[in-house]
Design a protein around this motif. Sequence first.
Motif, PDB file in Angstrom:
ATOM      1  N   SER A  21     -10.713   1.884   0.819  1.00 27.19           N
ATOM      2  CA  SER A  21     -10.517   1.002   1.974  1.00 27.19           C
ATOM      3  C   SER A  21      -9.052   0.622   2.183  1.00 27.19           C
ATOM      4  O   SER A  21      -8.566   0.569   3.302  1.00 27.19           O
ATOM      5  CB  SER A  21     -11.337  -0.279   1.819  1.00 27.19           C
ATOM      6  OG  SER A  21     -12.703   0.013   1.998  1.00 27.19           O
ATOM      7  N   ARG A  22      -8.371   0.341   1.111  1.00 26.72           N
ATOM      8  CA  ARG A  22      -7.005  -0.177   1.222  1.00 26.72           C
ATOM      9  C   ARG A  22      -5.980   0.897   1.564  1.00 26.72           C
ATOM     10  O   ARG A  22      -4.985   0.611   2.207  1.00 26.72           O
ATOM     11  CB  ARG A  22      -6.609  -0.790  -0.137  1.00 26.72           C
ATOM     12  CG  ARG A  22      -6.472  -2.277  -0.101  1.00 26.72           C
ATOM     13  CD  ARG A  22      -5.861  -2.758  -1.408  1.00 26.72           C
ATOM     14  NE  ARG A  22      -4.522  -3.268  -1.179  1.00 26.72           N
ATOM     15  CZ  ARG A  22      -3.424  -2.693  -1.603  1.00 26.72           C
ATOM     16  NH1 ARG A  22      -3.480  -1.553  -2.269  1.00 26.72           N
ATOM     17  NH2 ARG A  22      -2.264  -3.239  -1.373  1.00 26.72           N
ATOM     18  N   ASP A  23      -6.195   2.094   1.031  1.00 26.30           N
ATOM     19  CA  ASP A  23      -5.090   3.054   1.051  1.00 26.30           C
ATOM     20  C   ASP A  23      -5.451   4.410   1.665  1.00 26.30           C
ATOM     21  O   ASP A  23      -4.719   5.375   1.498  1.00 26.30           O
ATOM     22  CB  ASP A  23      -4.560   3.242  -0.389  1.00 26.30           C
ATOM     23  CG  ASP A  23      -5.656   3.569  -1.389  1.00 26.30           C
ATOM     24  OD1 ASP A  23      -6.732   4.044  -0.958  1.00 26.30           O
ATOM     25  OD2 ASP A  23      -5.450   3.362  -2.598  1.00 26.30           O
ATOM     26  N   VAL A  27       0.828  -1.201   0.000  1.00 24.21           N
ATOM     27  CA  VAL A  27       0.000   0.000   0.000  1.00 24.21           C
ATOM     28  C   VAL A  27       0.868   1.259   0.000  1.00 24.21           C
ATOM     29  O   VAL A  27       0.490   2.304  -0.550  1.00 24.21           O
ATOM     30  CB  VAL A  27      -0.994  -0.017   1.177  1.00 24.21           C
ATOM     31  CG1 VAL A  27      -0.271   0.103   2.506  1.00 24.21           C
ATOM     32  CG2 VAL A  27      -2.010   1.094   1.033  1.00 24.21           C
TER      33      VAL A  27
END
Length: 244
Positions: free
Chosen positions: A214-216, A179
């Motif tokens: 959501s991820r980053d 990420v």
Amino acid sequence: MSLNHPDFPNKARIAENVRAVQERMESACARVGRSADEVKLVAVTKYARMEWVWELLELGLIDLGESRPQQLVERASLLDQNIRWHLIGNLQRNKARRMLPLVGMIHSVDTLRLLDSLERLAGELELRPHLLLEVNISGEEAKHGFAPRDLIENWGKIIAFKHLSVDGLMTMAPFTEEVEETRGVFRDLRALRDKLVAISPESVSLPELSMGMSRDFEVAIEEGATMVRIGSILFEGLESDDQP
Ligand SMILES: *Cc1c(COP(=O)(O)O)cnc(C)c1O
């Protein structure tokens, strides 16, 4: 909300997930000396069931993001709440007329042609829609968005639109193994914003940077995001749904 909505399995998970996301947002802000109220959480409901959406509203989230205009229109007609709808997905020009009166902000304006249509419609409908310009920072072919160079070249034309409020920029980082590798994309979006402001009259400020999912989202916040668009991790632990 005053209506009684049906319970569903693991309902309490939504509140826990929202709280966890808010805490992570606050920590990310704190790490870089930003105030938590500088960053808005836009809850992306494109894969969420209606009862999950009701629960978000109960929890006080009023900024909801949808990627498909059709689903936004349908949901806006079912929910007459005080919701601020964010369109985050591709908008075809023939859907724009229905969209403009419903949305609080369109994050995904990605062509001059669309801007031209929105300008004409906004004049006709006597609206002044809030827009973000989507930028394809990573240059991936499959991605929507202006190339940074095109934005700079056409900037004089873009800031001349009378009926549009261009509030900032939006981007999506590519999916990467690590990420941390997204950081450069977010940094570049912010630098592009600063550059556009520098070549603009003083009245143009571009305060909004919509970046981070959501991820980053934590990396995006560290790099200056003012809006994060978060879907999947709000609904973790709930039965997934098959609707697009
Ligand atoms: C779906 C979507 C999001 C949210 O993605 P998650 O990974 O579920 O948080 C954010 N932005 C855009 C443009 C999307 O289409």
